[in-house]
Write a protein that holds these residues in place. Structure first.
Motif, PDB file in Angstrom:
ATOM      1  N   LEU A 350       0.848  -1.190   0.000  1.00  0.00           N
ATOM      2  CA  LEU A 350       0.000   0.000   0.000  1.00  0.00           C
ATOM      3  C   LEU A 350       0.882   1.238   0.000  1.00  0.00           C
ATOM      4  N   ALA A 351       0.631   2.127  -0.945  1.00  0.00           N
ATOM      5  CA  ALA A 351       1.364   3.384  -0.974  1.00  0.00           C
ATOM      6  C   ALA A 351       0.865   4.275   0.164  1.00  0.00           C
ATOM      7  N   PRO A 352       1.705   5.211   0.644  1.00  0.00           N
ATOM      8  CA  PRO A 352       1.266   6.120   1.708  1.00  0.00           C
ATOM      9  C   PRO A 352       0.139   7.038   1.231  1.00  0.00           C
ATOM     10  N   ASP A 353      -0.528   7.667   2.174  1.00  0.00           N
ATOM     11  CA  ASP A 353      -1.470   8.753   1.902  1.00  0.00           C
ATOM     12  C   ASP A 353      -2.674   8.349   1.058  1.00  0.00           C
ATOM     13  N   GLY A 354      -3.099   7.098   1.180  1.00  0.00           N
ATOM     14  CA  GLY A 354      -4.348   6.719   0.540  1.00  0.00           C
ATOM     15  C   GLY A 354      -4.279   6.502  -0.960  1.00  0.00           C
ATOM     16  N   TYR A 355      -3.102   6.307  -1.515  1.00  0.00           N
ATOM     17  CA  TYR A 355      -3.011   6.042  -2.952  1.00  0.00           C
ATOM     18  C   TYR A 355      -3.368   4.592  -3.279  1.00  0.00           C
ATOM     19  N   GLY A 356      -3.542   3.792  -2.239  1.00  0.00           N
ATOM     20  CA  GLY A 356      -4.041   2.435  -2.430  1.00  0.00           C
ATOM     21  C   GLY A 356      -2.949   1.460  -2.810  1.00  0.00           C
ATOM     22  N   GLU A 357      -3.412   0.282  -3.202  1.00  0.00           N
ATOM     23  CA  GLU A 357      -2.537  -0.813  -3.578  1.00  0.00           C
ATOM     24  C   GLU A 357      -1.715  -0.436  -4.797  1.00  0.00           C
ATOM     25  N   ILE A 358      -0.400  -0.461  -4.676  1.00  0.00           N
ATOM     26  CA  ILE A 358       0.405  -0.298  -5.888  1.00  0.00           C
ATOM     27  C   ILE A 358       0.961  -1.646  -6.334  1.00  0.00           C
ATOM     28  N   ILE A 359       1.025  -2.611  -5.390  1.00  0.00           N
ATOM     29  CA  ILE A 359       1.491  -3.951  -5.739  1.00  0.00           C
ATOM     30  C   ILE A 359       0.531  -4.969  -5.154  1.00  0.00           C
ATOM     31  N   GLY A 360       0.237  -6.002  -5.946  1.00  0.00           N
ATOM     32  CA  GLY A 360      -0.485  -7.156  -5.433  1.00  0.00           C
ATOM     33  C   GLY A 360       0.178  -8.398  -5.988  1.00  0.00           C
ATOM     34  N   GLY A 361       0.477  -9.360  -5.125  1.00  0.00           N
ATOM     35  CA  GLY A 361       1.174 -10.540  -5.642  1.00  0.00           C
ATOM     36  C   GLY A 361       1.032 -11.733  -4.719  1.00  0.00           C
ATOM     37  N   SER A 362       1.599 -12.851  -5.146  1.00  0.00           N
ATOM     38  CA  SER A 362       1.489 -14.064  -4.339  1.00  0.00           C
ATOM     39  C   SER A 362       2.471 -15.126  -4.805  1.00  0.00           C
ATOM     40  N   GLN A 363       2.681 -16.085  -3.898  1.00  0.00           N
ATOM     41  CA  GLN A 363       3.287 -17.340  -4.292  1.00  0.00           C
ATOM     42  C   GLN A 363       2.164 -18.161  -4.932  1.00  0.00           C
TER      43      GLN A 363
END
Length: 434
Positions: A350-363
């Motif tokens: 999550l980026a600071p200041d409410g910019y939301g998810e910038i990365i989503g990932g998984s194994q």
RNA sequence: UCCCCGGUAGCUCAAUGGUAGAGCAUUCGGCUGUUAACCGAAGGGUUGCAAGUUCGAGUCUUGCCCGGGGAGCCA
């Protein structure tokens, strides 16, 4: 000698130069003119004195209209009265095309509304702030490519036309594919680069992504750019470390090379200077505790909402990683946590200041049997996923990756409120022109 | 798809139900250091569309169209 650009004006102090560009604004004071030119790299003030130029040049300069294209000759001089510290003392001027006065440039130097500016996007991008944003976007993309290219990743782009949903969850843009029935615009290259990762080890893809969801918020576009690395023999910890290193590299590169743009955007760079490893890692369980302390009623098992993410991100002064979400709230292909199978080995940054998810990932799931089970549980067509199951038949290994959204990343680094300004021609639910 | 807000000059906005106005932009004039320059003048209107209420509608009512913000979903 290299070609003159406004961004490099300081290097040309005292020299006669040729500026090729456009009139940004014109200030007049009797026998003195202060045209402001832009050339794509920045904006520079020129000075024209009636006493020092020919009557033809004076006539051409006084009748310049906003956004007329010009070739200006003059000497570069340091002057603290000039914005930027340098000005062009003009001695000759050629007008390439004069914008006619009966059809003036529509975007005047005063304030405008979003609707109007978006309808004039092809022109709006000429303004100081918008062009700074596009240069910043370029730098972010260049930093991403350099990061992967210099760390042993092979670029293997995934197809944009796909036969079926990658994840089976979101709404897709559909089109007719010859005699083979419906095809869809990709929403992720992930499944394909799991294949290329098994072939090449460490790979990434970088391209446009399409979501037909009727999202209508400052964090969404229907067409956006995503970079997705995928690594064979990788664990969730490896992925979190990689995401942290990538984001750190991007921010450092922008700070190193795009200070003037950040200044134009009035970005507080001290907050960006903080972006160094380690980023805080927070399990879903701990994130939930944090939310419950603040009065949230969110039950265990539910995904975090945008407001929840904003709250969590505000507790930290740099990006924060939330990991190990409940498996049932996440995609079918995610590897369960061996210690707690109800959790998925996944992470969001999550980026600071409410910019939301910038990365989503998984194994990713590496067991054939478990993947097949999950496909069936999610009512996904087994036939369409045979090639994907093959990756678990032939030399399956622990592997994983993530996606980073370029526009959200640029919006956060630039400190602007809406991601539509971070892409040259944004595509949104109620806007496809220009 | 749902909730909220808006639509008046090229742009940004004013206008108790009673003669549609200002700033910027454009044109003309003035000013030798301007900083979204400033000063003076001029031109510029189917008030989103349609119907209704009223002596009278930019203003009130209904429907439609077009945007903006948010929710859900996600990068």
């Amino acid at each position: 000698m290299s070609e003159f650009t406004i961004a490099q004006a300081a290097r040309f102090q005292g020299q006669q130069v040729t500026l090729r560009g456009w009139l940004y604004n014109l200030r007049e004071s009797g026998k003195l003119l202060f045209p402001q030119f832009r050339d794509g790299t920045g904006i520079m003030q020129a000075v024209v004195s009636k006493a020092d130029v020919s009557s033809e040049v004076w006539e051409r300069a006084t009748t310049l209209t906003q956004e007329s294209s010009v070739i200006a000759h003059g000497t570069v001089r340091a002057d603290k009265r000039a914005p930027g510290g340098y000005e062009l003392v003009l001695n000759d001027l050629t007008v390439v095309q004069r914008v006619p006065t009966d059809q003036p440039y529509p975007i005047s130097p005063k304030e405008h509304g979003v609707d109007f500016l978006m309808s004039q996007r092809h022109l709006w991008m000429r303004s100081a702030k918008q062009s700074a944003l596009l240069r910043l976007r370029h730098e972010v993309i260049a930093a991403i490519r350099d990061f992967f290219d210099s760390n042993g990743f092979i670029l293997t782009d995934a197809p944009i036309l796909t036969p079926a949903a990658c994840e089976g969850t979101t709404t897709l843009f559909e089109l007719d594919y010859f005699d083979l029935g419906p095809a869809y615009l990709t929403q992720s290259g992930q499944l394909y680069i799991e294949a290329t990762a098994a072939a090449l080890g460490k790979v990434y893809c970088f391209g446009p992504t399409f979501r037909a969801e009727k999202s209508k918020t400052r964090r969404h576009l229907t067409e956006f750019w995503m970079v997705e690395p995928e690594l064979s023999f990788a664990t969730l910890d490896d992925l979190m470390k990689l995401g942290e290193d990538l984001v750190t590299h991007i921010v450092a590169r922008v700070l190193e090379r795009r200070r003037p743009e950040l200044e134009t955007l009035e970005r507080d760079t001290s907050k960006l200077e903080n972006v160094r490893p380690p980023f805080h890692r927070l399990s879903y369980d701990d994130a939930l505790k944090l939310l419950h302390q603040k009065g949230s009623q969110l039950p265990w098992g539910e995904d975090l909402s945008g407001a929840d993410e904003t709250f969590i991100s505000q507790q930290f002064d740099k990006p924060v990683i939330v990991h190990r979400y409940p498996a049932k709230a996440k995609a079918f292909y995610m590897e369960p946590d061996p210690e707690r199978p109800e959790l998925a080995l996944c992470m969001d940054m999550l980026a600071p200041d409410g910019y939301g998810e910038i990365i989503g990932g998984s194994q990713r799931i590496d067991s054939y049997d478990l993947l097949l089970k999950r496909l069936r549980e999610n009512n996904l067509p087994e036939d369409a996923f045979q090639w994907y199951l093959d990756l678990r038949r032939y030399g399956s290994v622990p592997h994983g990756g993530f996606g980073l959204g370029v526009e959200r990343t640029v919006a956060w680094i630039a400190g602007i409120s809406h991601i539509r300004e971070t892409i040259p021609f944004p595509r949104m639910i109620y806007r496809i022109y220009p």
